[in-house]
Scaffold this active site. Structure first.
Site, PDB file in Angstrom:
ATOM      1  N   TRP A 325       0.833  -1.246   0.059  1.00 30.82           N
ATOM      2  CA  TRP A 325      -0.487  -0.229  -0.002  1.00 30.82           C
ATOM      3  C   TRP A 325       0.479   1.064  -0.130  1.00 30.82           C
ATOM      4  O   TRP A 325       0.498   3.061  -0.645  1.00 30.82           O
ATOM      5  CB  TRP A 325      -0.932  -0.128   1.206  1.00 30.82           C
ATOM      6  CG  TRP A 325      -1.420   1.055   1.417  1.00 30.82           C
ATOM      7  CD1 TRP A 325      -3.518   1.188   1.426  1.00 30.82           C
ATOM      8  CD2 TRP A 325      -1.347   2.346   2.367  1.00 30.82           C
ATOM      9  NE1 TRP A 325      -3.526   2.824   1.313  1.00 30.82           N
ATOM     10  CE2 TRP A 325      -3.127   3.130   1.936  1.00 30.82           C
ATOM     11  CE3 TRP A 325       0.134   2.548   2.875  1.00 30.82           C
ATOM     12  CZ2 TRP A 325      -2.575   4.304   2.827  1.00 30.82           C
ATOM     13  CZ3 TRP A 325      -0.455   4.117   3.561  1.00 30.82           C
ATOM     14  CH2 TRP A 325      -1.463   4.734   3.802  1.00 30.82           C
ATOM     15  N   HIS A 326       2.163   0.601   0.613  1.00 35.60           N
ATOM     16  CA  HIS A 326       2.483   1.955   0.434  1.00 35.60           C
ATOM     17  C   HIS A 326       3.739   2.351  -0.778  1.00 35.60           C
ATOM     18  O   HIS A 326       3.910   4.045  -1.000  1.00 35.60           O
ATOM     19  CB  HIS A 326       3.943   2.207   1.726  1.00 35.60           C
ATOM     20  CG  HIS A 326       3.182   2.577   3.164  1.00 35.60           C
ATOM     21  ND1 HIS A 326       2.428   1.398   3.550  1.00 35.60           N
ATOM     22  CD2 HIS A 326       3.484   3.004   3.842  1.00 35.60           C
ATOM     23  CE1 HIS A 326       2.376   1.508   5.353  1.00 35.60           C
ATOM     24  NE2 HIS A 326       2.292   3.417   4.734  1.00 35.60           N
ATOM     25  N   GLY A 327       4.138   2.131  -1.204  1.00 33.26           N
ATOM     26  CA  GLY A 327       4.258   2.296  -2.382  1.00 33.26           C
ATOM     27  C   GLY A 327       4.709   1.231  -3.358  1.00 33.26           C
ATOM     28  O   GLY A 327       4.591   0.016  -2.688  1.00 33.26           O
TER      29      GLY A 327
END
Length: 477
Positions: A325-327
Site C-alpha cells: 500500500w505504501h508504494g
C-alpha cells in the site's frame, strides 16, 4: 497546497471566515463550502485529478443507494465488487501499473525471454491511497449494514474530499466522519483553541524536526559508501524521526484544522516510539491504516481464529499488503515482511497484547526493563525503516552491511549537535504528555505565563530552524 505554505495560510482564514460568518446558519451551505474548498485545496496540485475524486464519489454514493434498495445477496455482492474494482482499479493503474510491467519484463529477461512492453509516464495523484480507502469504507459498511446510506450527495462529497485529511489521512471511517456532516455545527471556542494548539505542534514536528532530520538523512542515505557504520546508524535514526515528525505532524495539523470547523477526527499516532514491543508499536503507529486493514482485510480472512498456519498466513498477508500500500517498490514489500517476522513470535506466544497501557503509566521514568524493551523495539524499527527509505532492496542491504561492521564503533562523521538537542526537546515534550491523547494537551494545564511562554518558544524555534521545505512524505502514497 502544503500545510506549511503561504498559500495555505491565505486559504485557511478565508474558508474559516466564510464558514462561520457567512454560512453558519445553513448546514447545506456549510457542507457545500467544505466540498468546494476541498476541491480547490486538492486542485492546487493538479486540477485534472479532481475528476478521479468526483467519479469515485459518484460511484460509491450511487452504489450506497442501490444497496439500500436491494435485499438480494447476489446483487448486493455484485454492487460491492463494482465499488471495489472501480476504486482499486484507479489505485492499481496510477500507482502500480509501471511496477507490475517492469517486474514482468525483468522476470522474463532473467528467463532469457525479453518482453517488449513499455512503461507509461504516469503521474501519481496525491493522496490517492488515502481517499480510496476512505470511500471504500463507506461502501463496505453499507454492504455489511453497519451504516445507513446517505441521500445527501453534498455531505457525501464533503466527507470524501474533506480537505484537512484528504491527502495524507487520518483515513476516516464513514461511520465516524460522515454523520458529523448531518449535524449543525456551532463555533466552540475551546475546541478551536485546542485545534490551534494541535496545528502549532504539528507544524513544529514538520518544520523543525522532520525537515531538519531530512537534510541529514538524505545526505547519509545518498552517500552511504562514504560513511562509517556509526554515521549510517545515525542516518537511520534521523530518518526515523523524519518520518515520525513528518507524518504525525501532518495528522496533528489535520486534526487541529478539523477542530476549527467543528469536526473531530480519529487519533492516528499514540507515541509509537515509546512502545515496548512491535505489537504495541503497530497499535500506536498510523492507527487509522492499521485498524482499516484489521477490520476490512484481516478479520474477513479469518483473523487469528484458525490454527497456527492460518495465523501465520494472515499475519504475512496483512503486513505485505500494508507494505505494498505504501508504494510500488520491492523495498516496501520487504519492509512489510520484516515487520511480520518481528510480530509473529509475539502472536504465536500470545504476548502481542501484554503491553496495552502506556509505559511508565504511574511513574516519572521507565524501569530498567521498560527502557531496555523500548530500546530494542526502537532498534528493530530503525532497521526496518532502512528498507522504507532506501531506493532499492540492494541499496538497503548495502546500507545495513555498512552499519554492521567494525566502523559501527568509530566516531560519527556527521553529528549536528543542535538538531540532536531539538530532538531531545521533542522527545521530552512527548514523554511528559504521553498519558494524554496528544502531547500538546499537557501544555493546557500550565498557568497562563508558562503556557504562552511555551507557544512563543515553539514559534521562535520554527522561525529559527526552518529547514529546506520538503513535501510531506506520505503525499507519495
Amino acid at each position: 497546497m502544503l500545510f506549511n505554505s503561504i498559500e495555505f495560510f491565505v486559504f485557511l482564514p478565508i474558508v474559516f471566515i466564510l464558514y462561520w460568518f457567512v454560512t453558519a446558519k445553513y448546514l447545506k451551505a456549510q457542507n457545500l463550502l467544505i466540498a468546494v474548498s476541498s476541491y480547490v485545496f486538492y486542485g492546487w496540485w493538479d486540477w485534472r485529478f479532481l475528476s478521479l475524486i468526483a467519479f469515485s464519489s459518484i460511484v460509491d454514493y450511487s452504489i450506497g443507494l442501490l444497496l439500500s434498495k436491494s435485499e438480494s445477496k447476489k446483487k448486493r455482492k455484485l454492487l460491492l465488487w463494482i465499488s471495489i474494482c472501480v476504486n482499486l482499479g484507479f489505485l492499481g493503474f496510477f500507482k502500480y501499473y509501471n511496477f507490475f510491467v517492469q517486474s514482468l519484463v525483468d522476470s522474463f529477461t532473467l528467463l532469457g525471454q525479453p518482453l517488449e512492453i513499455s512503461t507509461l509516464k504516469i503521474i501519481l495523484p496525491v493522496g490517492i491511497s488515502f481517499y480510496t480507502f476512505q470511500t471504500l469504507s463507506y461502501t463496505i459498511d453499507v454492504y455489511n449494514k453497519k451504516l445507513t446510506p446517505t441521500k445527501d450527495f453534498v455531505a457525501f462529497t464533503a466527507f470524501v474530499s474533506f480537505f484537512p485529511q484528504l491527502v495524507a489521512g487520518p483515513i476516516e471511517r464513514a461511520t465516524n466522519l460522515l454523520p458529523q456532516f448531518y449535524t449543525q455545527r456551532k463555533f466552540n471556542y475551546k475546541l478551536a483553541v485546542d485545534g490551534m494548539r494541535q496545528v502549532l505542534w504539528g507544524l513544529f514536528k514538520k518544520v523543525v524536526i522532520a525537515d531538519n532530520c531530512a537534510k541529514y538523512a538524505n545526505i547519509i542515505f545518498n552517500n552511504y559508501e562514504d560513511y562509517s557504520g556509526s554515521t549510517l546508524l545515525l542516518g537511520a535514526f534521523f530518518f526515523a524521526f523524519q518520518i515520525y515528525g513528518d507524518f504525525s505532524g501532518y495528522s496533528d495539523i489535520a486534526i487541529g484544522v478539523s477542530r476549527l470547523f467543528g469536526f473531530n477526527l480519529k487519533r492516528n499516532f499514540a507515541f509509537p516510539y515509546f512502545s515496548r514491543d512491535i505489537a504495541e508499536f503497530w497499535r500506536r503507529w498510523h492507527i487509522s491504516l492499521s485498524t482499516w486493514f484489521r477490520d476490512y482485510l484481516y478479520i474477513p480472512l479469518g483473523g487469528s481464529r484458525g490454527g497456527t498456519s492460518m495465523k501465520i498466513k494472515n499475519t504475512f498477508i496483512i503486513f505485505l499488503v500494508s507494505g505494498f500500500w505504501h508504494g510500488a517498490n520491492w523495498t516496501f514489500i520487504v519492509w512489510g515482511a520484516l515487520n511480520a517476522i518481528y510480530f509473529l513470535p509475539l502472536m504465536l506466544t500470545n504476548k502481542n497484547r501484554i503491553n496495552t497501557d502506556m509505559v511508565a503509566m504511574h511513574s516519572v521514568l521507565p524501569s530498567v526493563k521498560e527502557l531496555s524493551q523500548m530500546a530494542i523495539t526502537f532498534f528493530l524499527t530503525l532497521i526496518a525503516w532502512v528498507f522504507f527509505r532506501a531506493d532499492s532492496v540492494t541499496h538497503a542491504f548495502l546500507f545495513l552491511k555498512g552499519i554492521f561492521n567494525v566502523s559501527l564503533f568509530s566516531n560519527f562523521q556527521i553529528f549536528p549537535t543542535t538538531i540532536m538537542y531539538l530532538i531531545l526537546f521533542f522527545i521530552g515534550i512527548e514523554w511528559m504528555g504521553r498519558r494524554g491523547e496528544y502531547a500538546i494537551d499537557k501544555i493546557d494545564a500550565l498557568n497562563k505565563p508558562l503556557r504562552w511562554g511555551f507557544y512563543i518558544l515553539i514559534i521562535v524555534l520554527m522561525f529559527s530552524f526552518t529547514g529546506e521545505q520538503q513535501e510531506f512524505i506520505y503525499f507519495q502514497f
